[in-house]
Design a protein around this motif. Structure first.
Motif, short mmCIF file in Angstrom:
data_model
loop_
_atom_site.label_atom_id
_atom_site.label_comp_id
_atom_site.label_asym_id
_atom_site.label_seq_id
_atom_site.Cartn_x
_atom_site.Cartn_y
_atom_site.Cartn_z
N UNK A 245 0.82 -1.23 0.22
CA UNK A 245 0.12 0.02 0.17
C UNK A 245 0.65 0.95 -0.19
N UNK A 246 1.74 1.27 0.44
CA UNK A 246 3.27 2.57 0.92
C UNK A 246 3.51 2.95 -0.73
N UNK A 268 3.11 0.58 11.25
CA UNK A 268 2.91 1.74 12.17
C UNK A 268 3.11 2.88 11.02
N UNK A 269 3.60 2.59 10.56
CA UNK A 269 3.32 3.20 8.39
C UNK A 269 2.65 3.55 7.67
N UNK A 276 -2.40 10.71 7.91
CA UNK A 276 -2.39 11.60 6.70
C UNK A 276 -3.29 11.66 5.78
N UNK A 277 -4.33 10.34 5.75
CA UNK A 277 -5.14 10.81 4.75
C UNK A 277 -4.82 10.28 2.93
N UNK A 278 -3.59 9.55 2.92
CA UNK A 278 -2.78 9.37 1.52
C UNK A 278 -3.19 8.07 1.43
N UNK A 279 -4.29 7.46 2.36
CA UNK A 279 -4.57 5.65 2.87
C UNK A 279 -6.55 5.89 2.93
N UNK A 280 -6.69 5.41 2.29
CA UNK A 280 -8.27 5.58 3.00
C UNK A 280 -8.87 4.81 4.29
#
Length: 339
Positions: A245-246, A268-269, A276-280
């Motif tokens: 995902x990252x 944790x990341x 931060x909203x970069x992943x839903x």
């Protein structure tokens, strides 16, 4: 294949919440990545437990080295081992034939119990049968929900991957998303294939499957990037693990795609990315709990004849969704590597 001394009258599911609470209390235990060789854990070498029978338990997984998800499973197993006065031998290999060889090594060491993942169950069937023939109780965790009973395992701890995939598919359905890309990092791993199949079944739009090499993150990034450049209609990327995902976030940024990203599993990341909203959101199957309960169940079986799940039902540890509405509640545990 016959079950191992399973009394058919025992059909009442266990009080999983009690074990889960105990797992959280012990959540601070530390761990490092296992590598592809067996390693003895220092867990269980504790003063004041001389009255508790000393057992040796092997935990054998299909984990690739360095994946934080599997570190979390191992931490849970080590916490249970410390509590139960168990010498824990951990080993892992993502190649099914080599994982089977690790199970055989555990049999040769005459361990008191084996906890194993069955991502490619056909490759493990014969060696699991050998363990059972040798009188070694075997439980399953994480992968193998569809086959654990027919292979004669005592119990299974994990989530129903098909149901989890459907839950994710339903969650993104009706949000305006039209075209989902489901990224599988290990082709042929039944639990991963089931996740994407579940997404495709429940999602009303189009779903494409993309296979990547999950052990090579630069390759993962380039493969996802190429797909997004090739098809600009993709507006949702679904990944099946936090590191994937990252990496997908980087691919989306690089291509300028408007695709959103949802995933299975936490670290944790990944929690920070949700904040931060970069992943839903992420689907959490609580891997710490899987490792903890698998080891603890073998101690309970050996010392009190208990069958977790009554020997008939799996003990489900997920799915649960972690998104902006509740991520703060799990962030502290994720920082410790236990969620």
């Amino acid at each position: 294949m016959s079950r191992m001394s399973l009394p058919r009258s025992r059909r009442i599911a266990p009080a999983v919440a009690v074990a889960a609470a105990a797992a959280l209390v012990l959540a601070g235990c530390s761990s490092s990545s296992g590598g592809k060789k067996a390693e003895e854990s220092a867990a269980g070498v504790s003063a004041g437990k001389a009255d508790t029978p000393r057992l040796t338990i092997a935990l054998v997984t299909h984990a690739p080295s360095g994946d934080t998800f599997w570190d979390t499973i191992r931490k849970g197993a080590e916490a249970a081992a410390a509590k139960d006065n168990i010498k824990l031998i951990y080993s892992n290999d993502e190649t099914a034939s080599d994982q089977a060889a690790l199970v055989q090594n555990a049999i040769d060491q005459k361990v008191d119990g084996i906890a194993v993942t069955l991502a490619k169950p056909d490759a493990l069937e014969d060696v699991v049968a050998k363990a059972e023939k040798a009188g070694i109780p075997v439980v399953g965790l994480n992968a193998g929900l569809d086959v654990w009973k027919e292979q004669g395992l005592l119990s299974f701890f994990g989530q129903d991957e098909s149901i989890s995939g459907e839950a994710l598919g339903k969650k993104i359905d009706g949000t305006g998303v039209k075209h989902a890309l489901c990224v599988i990092q290990a082709q042929g791993a039944v639990n991963l294939e089931q996740r994407c199949a579940g997404v495709k079944k429940a999602f009303g739009g189009k779903t494409d499957i993309l296979y990547v090499n999950g052990t090579d993150m630069p390759s993962v990034k380039s493969t996802i990037t190429a797909k997004l450049k090739q098809d600009s209609s993709i507006d949702e990327v679904v990944t099946l693990g936090a590191p994937i995902a990252l990496t997908a976030v980087q691919a989306v940024d690089e291509t300028g795609s408007k695709a959103k990203i949802a995933t299975f599993d936490l670290n944790k990341d990944l929690v920070k990315a949700i904040e931060a909203g970069t992943i839903e959101f992420a689907v959490d199957q609580q891997p710490y709990l899987q490792g903890y309960l698998a080891v603890d169940s073998l101690w309970l079986y050996k010392n009190n004849g208990n069958f977790s799940g009554g020997g008939e039902q799996p003990v489900l540890t997920g799915p649960a969704f972690v998104d902006k509405s509740n991520v703060e509640a799990v962030a502290g545990f994720a920082a410790k590597g236990t969620r």
